[in-house]
Write an enzyme that holds these catalytic residues in place. Sequence first.
Site, PDB file in Angstrom:
ATOM      1  CG  PHE A 143      -1.871   1.239   1.113  1.00  0.00           C
ATOM      2  CD1 PHE A 143      -3.046   1.158   0.394  1.00  0.00           C
ATOM      3  CD2 PHE A 143      -1.529   2.464   1.679  1.00  0.00           C
ATOM      4  CE1 PHE A 143      -3.881   2.269   0.256  1.00  0.00           C
ATOM      5  CE2 PHE A 143      -2.354   3.570   1.554  1.00  0.00           C
ATOM      6  CZ  PHE A 143      -3.532   3.468   0.837  1.00  0.00           C
ATOM      7  CG  ASP A 228       5.562   3.941   1.952  1.00  0.00           C
ATOM      8  OD1 ASP A 228       5.518   4.668   2.959  1.00  0.00           O
ATOM      9  OD2 ASP A 228       4.603   3.815   1.158  1.00  0.00           O
ATOM     10  CE  LYS A 257      -1.124   7.128   6.716  1.00  0.00           C
ATOM     11  NZ  LYS A 257      -0.838   5.986   5.876  1.00  0.00           N
TER      12      LYS A 257
HETATM   13  C1  PLP Z   1      -1.052   6.036   4.360  1.00  0.00           C
HETATM   14  C2  PLP Z   1       0.051   5.491   3.549  1.00  0.00           C
HETATM   15  C3  PLP Z   1       0.398   6.072   2.305  1.00  0.00           C
HETATM   16  C4  PLP Z   1      -0.404   7.183   1.677  1.00  0.00           C
HETATM   17  O1  PLP Z   1      -0.445   8.344   2.446  1.00  0.00           O
HETATM   18  P1  PLP Z   1      -1.605   9.426   2.147  1.00  0.00           P
HETATM   19  O2  PLP Z   1      -1.242  10.568   3.035  1.00  0.00           O
HETATM   20  O3  PLP Z   1      -2.902   8.788   2.522  1.00  0.00           O
HETATM   21  O4  PLP Z   1      -1.519   9.751   0.702  1.00  0.00           O
HETATM   22  C5  PLP Z   1       1.489   5.549   1.631  1.00  0.00           C
HETATM   23  N1  PLP Z   1       2.196   4.517   2.118  1.00  0.00           N
HETATM   24  C6  PLP Z   1       1.893   3.947   3.311  1.00  0.00           C
HETATM   25  C7  PLP Z   1       2.722   2.816   3.804  1.00  0.00           C
HETATM   26  C8  PLP Z   1       0.793   4.391   4.042  1.00  0.00           C
HETATM   27  O5  PLP Z   1       0.469   3.784   5.181  1.00  0.00           O
END
Ligand code: PLP
Length: 403
Positions: A143, A228, A257
């Site tokens: 994701f 990520d 985040k």
């Molecule tokens: C939440 C998330 C994203 C995307 O972030 P957004 O601010 O919602 O665009 C990308 N990678 C990971 C691992 C995430 O948990």
Amino acid sequence: MHTQDYIELENQYNAHNYHPLDVVIESAQGAWVTDVDGKKYLDFLSAYSAVNQGHNHPRIVKAMIDQLGKVALTSRAFRNNQLPLLAKELCELTGYEMMLPMNSGAEAVETAIKAARKWGYTVKGVPNGEHGQAEVIACADNFHGRTIMITGMSTEPQYRFGFGPFTPGFKTIPYGDAQALTDAITPNTVAFLVEPIQGEAGVHIPPEGYLREVAAICKRNNVLFIADEIQSGLGRAGKLFAHQWEGIRADVVIIGKALSGGLYPVSAVLSSKEILGVFEPGDHGSTFGGSPLACAVAREALKVLVDEDLFERSRELGEYFKGRLQRLESSSIKEVRGRGLFIGVELYPEAGGARRFCEALKDRGLLCKETHQHVIRFAPPLVIKKEDLDWAYTQIEDVLMNL
Ligand SMILES: *Cc1c(COP(=O)(O)O)cnc(C)c1O
């Protein structure tokens, strides 16, 4: 107006792109939220780890209000006095040479891919030609966000169906299989993009040694290792970055985040001068990215993580709470796994899906969210009190033993 009134309005006027629990939150502080009917709940999701510092952390709120009294947005057409300080403080904290600020996590992922592709053409020497031939390898069940480029990397049918055609130049390989990476790399491969812990997929921790091995494979093949850490980083998994559990250092790190403590969308890409140095004026940008407001909030959010030692706190409380869950003898539980306060409880399919457990927990005042069908993710704010964790455990035990 009460809970049901808000739900009806939202259903009528807002696109139905989520399936939220039916709790309408009006206010929050620390690990607790209050709904429009005055009922209190313990937050065990933390806005997908955006509020690691707790809701409305007083120091971050103050920094935000102070900055609002000065200037919120300058655009990058002009300079501001917060961006340079955030850049310096973030690089000093993480040990990277440069950063590039954006807003959402997905935008930061896009930025990292753009950096990797341009690095591939201008530094590694991948043929550019008319359309470019750079390849990026991602993992199954990843994701990385919701833009069309990122959706094109997804292996989840629902994320893809109806949204093609997708951006070319991506391959996916199984997560946790280092040989698959070796087999997938070609002379045109510029980067391997991976979540050190797959959050949305159900808090999947790769086999011991996997991240070390893929980092070494990337190095041998002159392929960038991109971590990520948008959800797993900034303390969630008990360290600054989850990939540090294997003593390695990614070439590129993506954060978001908790970078703002939840008060503003702030994300960033961290890397070396060689890699982020490929961007020249005009190559890439964002109207809001690097705004003085975003930077002032992020500076304070980072200081709170350090000053309150939330990395260590997450590790200690996570060990404690995971241990309690692992000792719980419920016939519904298949596995309890996690690092720090990033914990997944996988249920047997016979348990009837994680959603009904989340609904029962909500009724008892504990907010968590199923991820995919059979996993409940527990990720409370890292500032949570031990007695609140114990209270949560009592609710979880009750629901998992009796539902
Ligand atoms: C939440 C998330 C994203 C995307 O972030 P957004 O601010 O919602 O665009 C990308 N990678 C990971 C691992 C995430 O948990």
